[in-house]
Design a protein around this motif. Structure first.
Motif, PDB file in Angstrom:
ATOM      1  N   THR A 232       0.870  -1.171   0.000  1.00 32.64           N
ATOM      2  CA  THR A 232       0.000   0.000   0.000  1.00 32.64           C
ATOM      3  C   THR A 232       0.908   1.222   0.000  1.00 32.64           C
ATOM      4  O   THR A 232       2.056   1.163   0.448  1.00 32.64           O
ATOM      5  N   ALA A 233       0.395   2.320  -0.504  1.00 35.92           N
ATOM      6  CA  ALA A 233       1.158   3.563  -0.518  1.00 35.92           C
ATOM      7  C   ALA A 233       0.255   4.716  -0.108  1.00 35.92           C
ATOM      8  O   ALA A 233      -0.901   4.785  -0.522  1.00 35.92           O
ATOM      9  N   ALA A 234       0.806   5.580   0.718  1.00 36.33           N
ATOM     10  CA  ALA A 234       0.138   6.824   1.103  1.00 36.33           C
ATOM     11  C   ALA A 234       0.949   7.962   0.500  1.00 36.33           C
ATOM     12  O   ALA A 234       2.170   8.030   0.682  1.00 36.33           O
ATOM     13  N   ILE A 235       0.283   8.836  -0.221  1.00 40.49           N
ATOM     14  CA  ILE A 235       0.958   9.946  -0.894  1.00 40.49           C
ATOM     15  C   ILE A 235       0.316  11.249  -0.426  1.00 40.49           C
ATOM     16  O   ILE A 235      -0.897  11.408  -0.498  1.00 40.49           O
ATOM     17  N   THR A 236       1.148  12.161   0.039  1.00 36.80           N
ATOM     18  CA  THR A 236       0.689  13.506   0.367  1.00 36.80           C
ATOM     19  C   THR A 236       1.308  14.454  -0.643  1.00 36.80           C
ATOM     20  O   THR A 236       2.527  14.474  -0.816  1.00 36.80           O
ATOM     21  N   VAL A 237       0.468  15.205  -1.333  1.00 34.56           N
ATOM     22  CA  VAL A 237       0.922  16.183  -2.321  1.00 34.56           C
ATOM     23  C   VAL A 237       0.656  17.559  -1.729  1.00 34.56           C
ATOM     24  O   VAL A 237      -0.483  17.919  -1.455  1.00 34.56           O
ATOM     25  N   LEU A 238       1.714  18.326  -1.521  1.00 35.03           N
ATOM     26  CA  LEU A 238       1.633  19.649  -0.905  1.00 35.03           C
ATOM     27  C   LEU A 238       1.723  20.736  -1.970  1.00 35.03           C
ATOM     28  O   LEU A 238       2.604  20.685  -2.828  1.00 35.03           O
TER      29      LEU A 238
END
Length: 135
Positions: free
Chosen positions: A47-53
């Motif tokens: 699984t991957a969690a991506i935060t785009v700021l």
């Protein structure tokens, strides 16, 4: 017109089949976003969690987010984004309407589950503008 606006115009033209240089990322573009990518592996997948700021000064109104993924990995579930394509080792996602507007200093949180394996991506773009990897 702002760089984000030009990039959005470029995406619209590309989607209409009239590709032009306005949507192409250039080496001299300053990063419009920062990305934090965190993967958790399990037997047979990850699984991957991506935060785009949004680290730019312009509000993002509608976004297309791209990143590479090994072709041996297959995305089987995704959340907070619509998966447009995962062919040829490039994942293309789009906002879901409710999360289309990202103010400066704001963020988008995307996640996915995949079968197979993949190295952590090192290149990301939002609306064809480069993002910097943030740790």
């Amino acid at each position: 017109m702002s760089r984000i606006g030009r990039a959005l115009l470029g995406v619209a033209l590309t989607m209409a089949g009239v590709a032009g240089p306005a949507g192409a990322a250039r080496a001299d573009d300053v990063a419009a976003c920062g990305v934090v990518y965190q993967a958790s592996r399990y037997t047979g997948g990850f699984t991957a969690a991506i935060t785009v700021l949004n680290i730019g000064t312009e509000t993002i109104r509608g976004w297309t987010f791209l990143f590479p993924l090994d072709t041996s990995a297959t995305i089987v579930d995704i959340w907070n984004a619509d998966l447009l394509s995962a062919r040829s080792g490039v994942v293309t996602t789009h906002d879901q309407g409710w999360n289309a507007v990202v103010q400066p200093g704001g963020s988008i949180h995307i996640g996915f589950r995949a079968d197979g394996t993949s190295a952590a991506p090192t290149r990301f773009t939002v609306n064809d503008l480069p993002c910097q990897v943030v740790s």
